[in-house]
Design an enzyme around this catalytic site. Sequence first.
Site, PDB file in Angstrom:
ATOM      1  CE1 TYR A 104      -2.747  -2.636  -0.802  1.00  0.00           C
ATOM      2  CE2 TYR A 104      -2.897  -5.176  -0.892  1.00  0.00           C
ATOM      3  CZ  TYR A 104      -2.629  -3.864  -0.027  1.00  0.00           C
ATOM      4  OH  TYR A 104      -2.125  -4.132   1.248  1.00  0.00           O
ATOM      5  CG  ASP A 177      -8.373  -7.640  -6.110  1.00  0.00           C
ATOM      6  OD1 ASP A 177      -9.724  -7.323  -5.760  1.00  0.00           O
ATOM      7  OD2 ASP A 177      -7.605  -7.262  -5.381  1.00  0.00           O
TER       8      ASP A 177
HETATM    9  N1  PLP Z   1      -6.888  -6.096  -3.025  1.00  0.00           N
HETATM   10  C1  PLP Z   1      -7.117  -4.816  -3.126  1.00  0.00           C
HETATM   11  C2  PLP Z   1      -7.707  -4.028  -4.424  1.00  0.00           C
HETATM   12  C3  PLP Z   1      -7.034  -4.147  -2.045  1.00  0.00           C
HETATM   13  O1  PLP Z   1      -7.197  -2.732  -2.017  1.00  0.00           O
HETATM   14  C4  PLP Z   1      -6.322  -4.836  -0.876  1.00  0.00           C
HETATM   15  C5  PLP Z   1      -5.901  -4.136   0.294  1.00  0.00           C
HETATM   16  O2  PLP Z   1      -5.904  -2.891   0.274  1.00  0.00           O
HETATM   17  C6  PLP Z   1      -6.173  -6.376  -0.909  1.00  0.00           C
HETATM   18  C7  PLP Z   1      -6.546  -7.101  -2.161  1.00  0.00           C
HETATM   19  C8  PLP Z   1      -5.624  -6.950   0.517  1.00  0.00           C
HETATM   20  O3  PLP Z   1      -6.465  -7.132   1.102  1.00  0.00           O
HETATM   21  P1  PLP Z   1      -6.512  -7.244   2.710  1.00  0.00           P
HETATM   22  O4  PLP Z   1      -5.797  -5.877   2.886  1.00  0.00           O
HETATM   23  O5  PLP Z   1      -7.676  -7.487   3.379  1.00  0.00           O
HETATM   24  O6  PLP Z   1      -5.343  -8.415   2.939  1.00  0.00           O
END
Ligand code: PLP
Length: 397
Positions: A104, A177
């Site tokens: 991300y 993640d």
């Molecule tokens: N990790 C992944 C794989 C994501 O796709 C995202 C957001 O798109 C995040 C973390 C970040 O999360 P948030 O948008 O809830 O802050």
Amino acid sequence: MGAYRGFNTTAIHAGQEPDPLTGAVIPPIYQTSTFVQDGINVLRGGHEYSRGSNPTRAGFEAQLAALEGGVAGFAFASGIAAEDALLRALLAPGDHIVLGADGYGGTNRLINRLHGKWGVGNTPVPITDAAAVRSAVVPGKTALLWLETPSNPLLGIADVRAWARIAHDAGALLVVDNTFASPYLQRPLQLGADLVVHSTTKYIGGHSDVLGGAVVASGGAWRGEALAEAIGFQQFAGGAVAGPQDAYLAARGLKTLGLRMERHGANALELARWLRERPGVAEVLYPGLEEHPGHALAAEQMDGFGGIVSLRFGHERAARAFAESTRLFALSVSLGGVESLACYCSEMTHASVKDTPLAVPTDLVRLSVGVEDVRDLRADLEQALAVVVRLPQPARV
Ligand code: PLP
């Protein structure tokens, strides 16, 4: 009830017991900032102030920790807030992160632009190349290895056990993640990871109506302190907590995660198989397809392949036209809700890594396949592909 509880039973009951006072089957949303004390520091149920703990948040944290097989969960205001808390809790200036390059864009921005400023370095590595991961470790400095698998949006599959071995050989921790897979499809702590992070905004919330994030800690320790203690202290002291309404929505979503993931996965597989035969589509990236380079590994370390399918069109104009032509697949960032979404990642979710070596290909569209009727989804993609095939062909070079 016996000692063993299956995933769906745990999802519905862990941390979600009926209210002992009234018998309400669904525990109430504790919309309160503070808790009355029966004497100085004599707390009922351990709650003092909702930044430290709140029963609604605590219920969700217990539910998620049980599903991930961790010792404790911590809920935050967003996925990025959860990641930030984890980094602050465990790192100090001079530390180094080996960072999966395919992931991300916002995580990359957080690590480079916020934590980089405080003296935390990082080396991006291809997530499927174990030798590159090992050689990126800086002895004495690498504190964390950070991995997203399946990755966003290229759907690369990395070997979590191999990453965990490399991390532990270096005296470092592995963070995974697990947003794309969710605990229904993958439990990284069982594969050797030390910590799991989530954007609960995605599959856990599941309905695109709440922003949230979470960290789940294993029973390990770091620099002499239990991981759960370190993250818990950061959550309390840093304060980026999930509010009770948001924690309630995330907990409610989590109860149906298993049902939804089954349907997301079935729809995604059917569409991926259909799309790879369509004129105008150059490549379908989906770990459930036999030709995907990570297919065998995904089949072994996951319990399904998930609901995200990325398409490559061979040229940017076609990808843009496709993303702007779908209707049921709403053009939008985010993913993991019951409704289908289409994203042109290089300009949307991953704009922060545009023009860098980590940039997302400009011919790629990411589909978050929802739980609608698959024939309606197919019809929508078909009409968008018709737009693509009508485009004038790009000049051959
Ligand atoms: N990790 C992944 C794989 C994501 O796709 C995202 C957001 O798109 C995040 C973390 C970040 O999360 P948030 O948008 O809830 O802050």
